[in-house]
Design a protein around this motif. Structure first.
Motif, PDB file in Angstrom:
ATOM      1  N   VAL A  61       0.843  -1.201   0.000  1.00  0.00           N
ATOM      2  CA  VAL A  61       0.000   0.000   0.000  1.00  0.00           C
ATOM      3  C   VAL A  61       0.882   1.257   0.000  1.00  0.00           C
ATOM      4  CG1 VAL A  61      -1.784   1.239   1.276  1.00  0.00           C
ATOM      5  CG2 VAL A  61      -1.718  -1.262   1.354  1.00  0.00           C
ATOM      6  N   LYS A  62       0.639   2.125  -0.987  1.00  0.00           N
ATOM      7  CA  LYS A  62       1.360   3.407  -0.989  1.00  0.00           C
ATOM      8  C   LYS A  62       0.657   4.330  -0.006  1.00  0.00           C
ATOM      9  CE  LYS A  62       2.775   3.221  -5.783  1.00  0.00           C
ATOM     10  NZ  LYS A  62       2.538   3.709  -7.150  1.00  0.00           N
ATOM     11  N   PHE A 153       4.108  -4.191  10.022  1.00  0.00           N
ATOM     12  CA  PHE A 153       4.301  -4.521   8.605  1.00  0.00           C
ATOM     13  C   PHE A 153       5.588  -3.835   8.129  1.00  0.00           C
ATOM     14  CE2 PHE A 153      -0.466  -4.363   8.927  1.00  0.00           C
ATOM     15  CZ  PHE A 153      -0.700  -5.705   8.719  1.00  0.00           C
ATOM     16  N   PRO A 154       6.289  -4.450   7.166  1.00  0.00           N
ATOM     17  CA  PRO A 154       7.505  -3.812   6.647  1.00  0.00           C
ATOM     18  C   PRO A 154       7.166  -2.533   5.872  1.00  0.00           C
ATOM     19  CG  PRO A 154       7.343  -6.118   5.935  1.00  0.00           C
ATOM     20  CD  PRO A 154       6.032  -5.757   6.537  1.00  0.00           C
ATOM     21  N   ILE A 155       8.025  -1.537   6.019  1.00  0.00           N
ATOM     22  CA  ILE A 155       7.883  -0.275   5.288  1.00  0.00           C
ATOM     23  C   ILE A 155       9.082  -0.135   4.350  1.00  0.00           C
ATOM     24  CG2 ILE A 155       7.766   2.246   5.501  1.00  0.00           C
ATOM     25  CD1 ILE A 155       6.681   1.864   8.346  1.00  0.00           C
ATOM     26  N   SER A 156       8.831   0.292   3.119  1.00  0.00           N
ATOM     27  CA  SER A 156       9.933   0.511   2.182  1.00  0.00           C
ATOM     28  C   SER A 156       9.660   1.772   1.375  1.00  0.00           C
ATOM     29  CB  SER A 156      10.079  -0.695   1.244  1.00  0.00           C
ATOM     30  OG  SER A 156       8.859  -0.891   0.543  1.00  0.00           O
ATOM     31  N   VAL A 162       6.295   6.088   0.103  1.00  0.00           N
ATOM     32  CA  VAL A 162       6.405   5.219   1.275  1.00  0.00           C
ATOM     33  C   VAL A 162       5.385   4.093   1.089  1.00  0.00           C
ATOM     34  CG1 VAL A 162       6.204   5.081   3.786  1.00  0.00           C
ATOM     35  CG2 VAL A 162       7.042   7.188   2.698  1.00  0.00           C
ATOM     36  N   VAL A 163       5.866   2.852   1.159  1.00  0.00           N
ATOM     37  CA  VAL A 163       5.017   1.694   0.868  1.00  0.00           C
ATOM     38  C   VAL A 163       4.991   0.749   2.068  1.00  0.00           C
ATOM     39  CG1 VAL A 163       4.769  -0.346  -0.618  1.00  0.00           C
ATOM     40  CG2 VAL A 163       5.483   1.834  -1.614  1.00  0.00           C
ATOM     41  N   VAL A 164       3.788   0.325   2.449  1.00  0.00           N
ATOM     42  CA  VAL A 164       3.631  -0.624   3.561  1.00  0.00           C
ATOM     43  C   VAL A 164       3.160  -1.954   2.972  1.00  0.00           C
ATOM     44  CG1 VAL A 164       2.323  -1.134   5.661  1.00  0.00           C
ATOM     45  CG2 VAL A 164       3.116   1.193   5.228  1.00  0.00           C
TER      46      VAL A 164
END
Ligand code: FES
Length: 183
Positions: A61-62, A153-156, A162-164
């Motif tokens: 998810v953005k 949840f990982p964030i990148s 920013v994406v989860v």
């Protein structure tokens, strides 16, 4: 060939034709039945792996651009109800907290007016309505029966966003700084 033999030959031919027609019909029925079974099986298997809509819970998810995320004041809690997580802004970065209580799975609301359990702001904490589990902005348990912090949840960062990844649940037994994503 006399008349009797001629008629028995033509009867036999007729019988063969009938048999062939029967065989044909029988095969056609089997083929149709087979197709139905294959279709039903395919549908059943496909239903076991439902397609997830991009951006829905279970997908990546953005949530914001890097600039928007950096502009969030420390202590901010942003809720993404459809994607079932909170984006928590802490001093060193961000945590994506799963809203599911680690006790018995109730949805844990963020109560912005409750007293704070951390030193990032004066008010705001998670307060589980089911059995009174209390968590702070890091997802750490302060009281009640939850046995461990809220899952994350990982964030990148992908393409400046920013994406989860809500398809990857990370369980933890305590909090440490490595869980925070710097942006
Ligand atoms: S389900 Fe949250 S405290 Fe029990």
């Amino acid at each position: 060939m006399d008349k009797d033999s001629q008629s028995s030959v033509s009867e036999a031919k007729e019988k063969n034709k009938t048999l062939t027609r029967r065989q044909f019909l029988s095969r056609a029925w089997w083929a149709a039945g087979g197709l139905l079974v294959i279709e039903a099986t395919g549908g059943f298997i496909a239903s076991l792996w439902p397609r997830l809509k991009p951006g829905s819970f279970g997908t990546k998810v953005k949530v914001a651009s890097i600039e928007e995320a950096r502009a969030m004041p420390v202590g901010t809690m942003a809720y993404f109800p459809e994607q079932r997580f909170y984006l928590s802004r802490v001093e060193s970065g961000f945590l994506a907290l799963y809203r599911k209580c680690t006790h018995l799975g109730c949805v844990v609301p963020w109560l912005a007016d409750d007293p704070s359990e951390d030193d990032l702001a004066d008010s705001g904490r998670f307060n589980c309505p089911c059995h009174g589990g209390i968590f702070d902005r890091f997802g750490i348990v302060h009281s009640g029966p939850p046995p461990r912090p809220l899952d994350i949840f990982p964030i990148s960062i992908e393409g400046g966003e920013v994406v989860v990844d809500t398809g990857t649940v990370i369980e933890r037994t305590s909090f440490d700084e490595s869980q925070v994503t710097e942006i």
